[in-house]
Structures are given as structure tokens and as C-alpha cells.
Design a protein around this motif. Structure first.
Motif, PDB file in Angstrom:
ATOM      1  N   THR A  97      -1.931 -13.687 -28.581  1.00 36.58           N
ATOM      2  CA  THR A  97      -1.881 -12.866 -29.794  1.00 36.58           C
ATOM      3  C   THR A  97      -1.547 -11.399 -29.552  1.00 36.58           C
ATOM      4  N   GLN A 112       4.095 -16.825 -27.767  1.00 40.38           N
ATOM      5  CA  GLN A 112       3.682 -17.188 -29.126  1.00 40.38           C
ATOM      6  C   GLN A 112       2.202 -17.536 -29.208  1.00 40.38           C
ATOM      7  N   ASP A 164       4.091  -9.705 -27.986  1.00 43.20           N
ATOM      8  CA  ASP A 164       5.156  -9.927 -28.960  1.00 43.20           C
ATOM      9  C   ASP A 164       6.191 -10.884 -28.364  1.00 43.20           C
ATOM     10  N   LYS A 165       6.480 -11.957 -29.073  1.00 44.59           N
ATOM     11  CA  LYS A 165       7.355 -12.996 -28.522  1.00 44.59           C
ATOM     12  C   LYS A 165       8.774 -12.492 -28.267  1.00 44.59           C
ATOM     13  N   ASP A 166       9.261 -11.579 -29.106  1.00 43.28           N
ATOM     14  CA  ASP A 166      10.621 -11.080 -28.912  1.00 43.28           C
ATOM     15  C   ASP A 166      10.699 -10.097 -27.751  1.00 43.28           C
ATOM     16  N   GLN A 167       9.623  -9.337 -27.541  1.00 41.40           N
ATOM     17  CA  GLN A 167       9.563  -8.462 -26.368  1.00 41.40           C
ATOM     18  C   GLN A 167       9.508  -9.313 -25.097  1.00 41.40           C
ATOM     19  N   ARG A 205       9.490 -16.574 -24.505  1.00 43.61           N
ATOM     20  CA  ARG A 205       9.233 -16.471 -25.946  1.00 43.61           C
ATOM     21  C   ARG A 205       8.208 -17.508 -26.390  1.00 43.61           C
ATOM     22  N   TYR A 254       3.506  -8.883 -20.064  1.00 42.94           N
ATOM     23  CA  TYR A 254       4.855  -9.441 -20.064  1.00 42.94           C
ATOM     24  C   TYR A 254       5.318  -9.837 -18.666  1.00 42.94           C
ATOM     25  N   LYS A 290      13.169  -6.495 -33.807  1.00 43.01           N
ATOM     26  CA  LYS A 290      13.009  -6.713 -32.364  1.00 43.01           C
ATOM     27  C   LYS A 290      13.894  -7.846 -31.859  1.00 43.01           C
TER      28      LYS A 290
END
Length: 277
Positions: free
Chosen positions: A136, A133, A139-142, A129, A219, A88
Motif C-alpha cells: 500500500t 499493487q 506506487d505501482k507506476d513508480q 508493477r 522500490y 505517473k
């Protein structure tokens, strides 16, 4: 001076008549993005795709050996870099490098604006990002990718604005135009690129401070809060008003504290920025 509605109509007409072309991602970026979504893809397969682009290959190796991701062993192959970084993150890096190349201008005036817009996008991505983190179910990359692409709609707007010299000379009017029209044009671009609904929504709603997608942070919420933290949004006068923003409440960050004041956060943000700028 041309009004917002008239400008938007003229821009849409220009797009429909191919007078201005919406930005496109290179084939390698699209292939990597699609491959990452497949359950059975391997690092070797993605490495073969990345290897077709020398600049991208060099960039991945550089990031894999950067302070943010560096391990005890120096990475010297694309496959090792992909294994260390994760699929990712590689996708985000591939898209970001392509977008950085897209944010190129044909005039000095436009160059300054596009460079500033790209730097803002990277800062929002870095903060997104960090914020993700601590949540939970995200997703940090998303989240980082959502931050990177949220300003993409500004590119054709600024390019077309060059057709109106009086608009380019009025920074306040141009800023207002970009703020209002970027989401709609961004949706068009991301749909053309085939991005998923989650990322399209991030571009569409990132400037909507009253956005409320449900009880849990998503997001869009992350990008909204990241934008507020960068202080690039003029819609909110002070941190005291952040409690009125649903996204801020769901992310759970104390409005009295700037994110970069938290120990270790500034370093994380700078490291991410270093990877993308």
C-alpha cells in the motif's frame, strides 16, 4: 582479454573524452517527467507537451485503448488518454518510448543483445508493477518505471565493448562485465537525466541481493524480487535461497510460488509488456 577494472577505466575515459556519449532523453520526455512532479499541472498542459511528438501521441492513444486500460468509451484525444491513464503512467510511457529508441544498435551482434536487454527490462517493469499493487505504501507506476530504467547502464557498456572484439566473442565474460558495471554507469546516466534519488537507487542496488533499506519494502526491493522472478539473475541458485534475500522477505511473496502462477497475474504482466514492447 581486457579485465573488468581496465575496461571500466577505459569506458570512463571514453565518456570523459566524449569518445562515447551517454544516452540522453528527448526534450519532450524530460518536460513531461518534470511536469508530472508539479502539484498544479493539468492534463491539458501535459497533452500540449505530448502533442509535439507524433510517435509518442500515437503510442499513448494505443495504450489508453489497450485491454489493460480500455474503458467503455474509445479514447481519441491525447488529453482523454492522459486523464484515463494518469500522470505517473504517462510519465512511464513517455520515458519507456524514449528508452526503446535509445536501445538501438549499430551492428547485428549488438542489436540482439540490446533488444534482449530491453525485453528483460520491460519484463522486470511489468512484474514490479504487479508486486507493488499489493504494497500500500508504494506506487505501482513508480515501481514500473524503476524496473524500466534499472538496466540503462548496460547501453554504453555494450556499445564500448564493441571496441574489444575478443570480449564480444566471449558471451560469459561480457555478461559478467555487464552485471558488475551496469549499476555504476546507470547511476551516472540517471543523475545526468535528473531522475530522483529513489529511481537512481533502484538502478544502483537492483543487483545487490543483500540490499536492506529498512523494515518496509521499497522500490529497490521490488526490482530485486522482480529480477529474481524473471530468472535472469544467476546469483541465486533456486527459490529455496530466496528466503535469504531481505528484499524477498519484505515483499512477502511465498518463495515456493512463481508470481505468474497466481491467478490473473500472467495476464496483467502480458498486458503491461504489450504496452511497452
Amino acid at each position: 582479454m581486457i579485465g573488468k577494472a581496465e575496461f571500466f577505466e577505459s569506458l570512463q575515459t571514453a565518456i570523459n573524452n566524449n569518445q562515447i556519449t551517454l544516452p540522453t532523453l528527448p526534450e519532450v520526455a524530460l518536460r513531461v517527467r518534470d511536469a508530472v512532479e508539479q502539484e498544479n499541472v493539468t492534463a491539458h498542459q501535459i497533452a500540449d507537451m505530448v502533442a509535439t511528438d507524433a510517435a509518442l501521441s500515437a503510442r499513448l492513444l494505443q495504450v489508453a485503448n489497450s485491454p489493460l486500460y480500455r474503458g467503455r468509451v474509445t479514447i481519441d484525444t491525447i488529453q482523454m488518454a492522459i486523464t484515463r491513464l494518469g500522470f505517473k503512467l504517462v510519465r512511464s510511457l513517455v520515458v519507456s518510448l524514449a528508452m526503446k529508441q535509445i536501445f538501438q544498435a549499430t551492428s547485428d551482434t549488438l542489436d540482439v543483445r540490446l533488444r534482449t536487454m530491453w525485453e528483460q527490462s520491460v519484463e522486470v517493469a511489468a512484474i514490479s508493477r504487479v508486486l507493488a499493487q499489493s504494497i500500500t505504501h508504494l506506487d505501482k507506476d513508480q515501481a514500473m518505471l524503476a524496473g524500466l530504467i534499472h538496466n540503462i547502464g548496460a547501453l554504453p557498456i555494450l556499445t564500448w565493448a564493441e571496441s574489444y572484439p575478443e570480449l564480444m566473442e566471449d558471451e560469459a565474460a561480457l555478461d559478467e562485465l555487464v552485471e558488475e558495471l551496469t549499476p555504476a554507469i546507470g547511476v551516472q546516466i540517471l543523475n545526468t537525466w535528473g531522475f530522483n534519488e529513489t529511481l537512481v537507487k533502484a538502478a544502483e542496488q537492483s543487483r545487490n541481493l543483500q540490499y536492506d533499506g529498512g523494515p518496509k519494502a521499497d522500490y529497490v526491493d521490488i526490482v530485486i524480487v522482480a529480477r529474481l522472478q524473471t530468472q535472469h539473475s544467476n546469483q541465486i541458485a533456486s527459490p529455496a535461497d530466496w528466503l535469504q534475500v531481505p528484499a524477498f522477505l519484505k515483499v512477502g511473496l511465498d518463495p515456493e510460488i512463481e508470481l505468474i502462477e497466481i491467478e490473473g497475474v500472467a495476464e496483467d504482466i502480458e498486458s503491461v509488456q504489450g504496452a511497452f514492447l
